[in-house]
Design an enzyme around this catalytic site. Sequence first.
Site, PDB file in Angstrom:
ATOM      1  N   ALA A  74      45.022  36.165  43.832  1.00 10.07           N
ATOM      2  CA  ALA A  74      44.401  35.737  45.087  1.00 10.07           C
ATOM      3  C   ALA A  74      43.144  34.885  44.881  1.00 10.07           C
ATOM      4  CB  ALA A  74      44.047  36.966  45.936  1.00 10.07           C
ATOM      5  N   HIS A  75      42.374  35.189  43.845  1.00  9.62           N
ATOM      6  CA  HIS A  75      41.068  34.526  43.755  1.00  9.62           C
ATOM      7  C   HIS A  75      41.145  33.062  43.340  1.00  9.62           C
ATOM      8  CE1 HIS A  75      39.946  34.428  39.327  1.00  9.62           C
ATOM      9  NE2 HIS A  75      40.939  35.284  39.279  1.00  9.62           N
TER      10      HIS A  75
ATOM     11  N   THR B 216      46.978  53.744  43.539  1.00  9.64           N
ATOM     12  CA  THR B 216      46.743  53.522  44.963  1.00  9.64           C
ATOM     13  C   THR B 216      46.478  52.049  45.219  1.00  9.64           C
ATOM     14  OG1 THR B 216      45.841  55.733  45.185  1.00  9.64           O
ATOM     15  CG2 THR B 216      45.242  54.147  46.906  1.00  9.64           C
TER      16      THR B 216
ATOM     17  N   ASN C 209      45.640  25.338  33.633  1.00 10.31           N
ATOM     18  CA  ASN C 209      44.309  25.589  34.193  1.00 10.31           C
ATOM     19  C   ASN C 209      43.236  24.660  33.659  1.00 10.31           C
ATOM     20  OD1 ASN C 209      45.265  27.433  32.008  1.00 10.31           O
ATOM     21  ND2 ASN C 209      43.090  27.902  31.849  1.00 10.31           N
TER      22      ASN C 209
ATOM     23  N   ALA D 220      46.528  37.910  38.014  1.00  9.55           N
ATOM     24  CA  ALA D 220      47.540  37.231  37.192  1.00  9.55           C
ATOM     25  C   ALA D 220      47.591  37.779  35.771  1.00  9.55           C
ATOM     26  CB  ALA D 220      47.292  35.725  37.181  1.00  9.55           C
TER      27      ALA D 220
ATOM     28  N   GLN E  72      47.644  28.862  38.847  1.00 11.70           N
ATOM     29  CA  GLN E  72      46.977  27.629  39.284  1.00 11.70           C
ATOM     30  C   GLN E  72      47.809  26.831  40.283  1.00 11.70           C
ATOM     31  OE1 GLN E  72      43.898  26.593  38.615  1.00 11.70           O
ATOM     32  NE2 GLN E  72      43.384  28.129  37.082  1.00 11.70           N
TER      33      GLN E  72
ATOM     34  N   CYS F  24      37.945  30.778  30.952  1.00 10.69           N
ATOM     35  CA  CYS F  24      38.454  32.062  30.491  1.00 10.69           C
ATOM     36  C   CYS F  24      38.106  32.337  29.037  1.00 10.69           C
ATOM     37  CB  CYS F  24      39.960  32.123  30.695  1.00 10.69           C
ATOM     38  SG  CYS F  24      40.404  31.717  32.379  1.00 10.69           S
TER      39      CYS F  24
HETATM   40  C1  PLP Z   1      43.010  32.555  36.272  1.00 10.06           C
HETATM   41  C2  PLP Z   1      44.287  32.547  35.527  1.00 10.06           C
HETATM   42  C3  PLP Z   1      44.856  33.720  35.053  1.00 10.06           C
HETATM   43  C4  PLP Z   1      44.186  35.059  35.173  1.00 10.06           C
HETATM   44  O1  PLP Z   1      44.122  35.505  36.471  1.00 10.06           O
HETATM   45  P1  PLP Z   1      43.258  36.817  36.825  1.00 10.06           P
HETATM   46  O2  PLP Z   1      43.624  37.141  38.210  1.00 10.06           O
HETATM   47  O3  PLP Z   1      41.840  36.394  36.683  1.00 10.06           O
HETATM   48  O4  PLP Z   1      43.651  37.868  35.868  1.00 10.06           O
HETATM   49  C5  PLP Z   1      46.068  33.642  34.403  1.00 10.06           C
HETATM   50  N1  PLP Z   1      46.694  32.457  34.225  1.00 10.06           N
HETATM   51  C6  PLP Z   1      46.165  31.313  34.660  1.00 10.06           C
HETATM   52  C7  PLP Z   1      46.899  30.034  34.434  1.00 10.06           C
HETATM   53  C8  PLP Z   1      44.947  31.308  35.320  1.00 10.06           C
HETATM   54  O5  PLP Z   1      44.429  30.161  35.740  1.00 10.06           O
END
Ligand code: PLP
Length: 387
Positions: free
Chosen positions: A202-203, A242, A153, A73, A181, A329
């Site tokens: 994805a995570h 890639t 978040n 993200a 989120q 974060c």
């Molecule tokens: C976790 C998060 C991100 C960042 O995502 P990454 O894949 O870790 O770079 C950005 N915006 C929000 C609202 C998030 O919760």
Amino acid sequence: MTKPIYLDYHSTTPVDPRVLDTMLPYFTERFGNPASRQHAYGWAAQEAVETARSQVAALIGATAGEIVFTSGASESNNLAIKGGTCALRAKGDHIVTVATEHKSILDCFKRLQPEGWHVTFLPVDRDGVISLDELRAAITDRTVMVSAMAANNEIGTIQPLAAIGAIASERGVLFHTDAAQAVGKIPLDVKAMNVDLLSLTAHKFYGPKGAGALFIRRRKPRIELACQIDGGGHENGFRSGTLNVPGIVGLGAAAEICRTNMDSEQARLGSLRDRLLDLLRHDLDGIHVNGPTGERRLPHNLHASFAGVEGERLLMALGDLAVSTGSACSSGSQAASHVLEAIGAAAIPGASIRFGLGRMTTEQEIEIAAARVIKVVRSLRGDPVSA
Ligand SMILES: *Cc1c(COP(=O)(O)O)cnc(C)c1O
């Protein structure tokens, strides 16, 4: 030693074992480069990537051709905002966003401001929601983009996306949403909500780290972005490099599981979250819930302040719970979070905890977690020890 109970699903989630199983062959026997058009190794990888593209698109109401794979993200946000503003420089010099955005959004604007971009940071109410009237008033004929997160978040606030999208589209400005989120947790439909650009990762929904996507609308209107990573012209020229095939396969599989289980999963987590709050309130006074209640809040989020206790001490004492005091974060910084600041909760005395529930959370874990918090808060408050 038992592992701490994990209640920090807003920071990251474990990979669902079904997702991992789908990914594994793409590290070994199906290791091909999807850009290799001359042989079967490439074709197999390409096919897997296209399946994932359709799976991600289906989760948000997009078409496969509108999905560009990224590393997550943060990268999607950078591509949307820097790429979008760069492409629209001739049209204006103003962007509207929200005070409670993720750092990866706010820092993009910090980068753009010295280049002559003007940024309006819309305030939010006590629930973390923007005012649509203030949004309408903020948009001028110099405005090129509105960027408003789908769900926060920290405090789980869900913004009125469809209403924001309607305003943006009526005024002819791009609408970007950081939906990291929200994707996989609440229903999202980029067409119905008039979203032009949507970031996901994805995570945050049981896929692997380092795999994400940006939805880029192709029709009505077709969105142009200035590419931020130049190279071989992958992903329709939007993002060279890639492709992370195992990661993308995992992203797709995770999206598919979320799409089919969303309603029941979120109902389950919503009632577990409510149970957690009930248990805490039953035994403790001085609990303040930060952010909205009801429909405006992500069902798996609880953010609460406990009067009469100090933040660092509370987290230390809760060593057997994996929770967060604010946004992971920006962890390490002691300052009150900009989100709590924005909803006027920074001055609320006491320590605040963000509880993020998820797919692997059990009722027993919630009961243990509640008992731990109750015990620790009581002892830090110096309450007489109960039996
Ligand atoms: C976790 C998060 C991100 C960042 O995502 P990454 O894949 O870790 O770079 C950005 N915006 C929000 C609202 C998030 O919760």
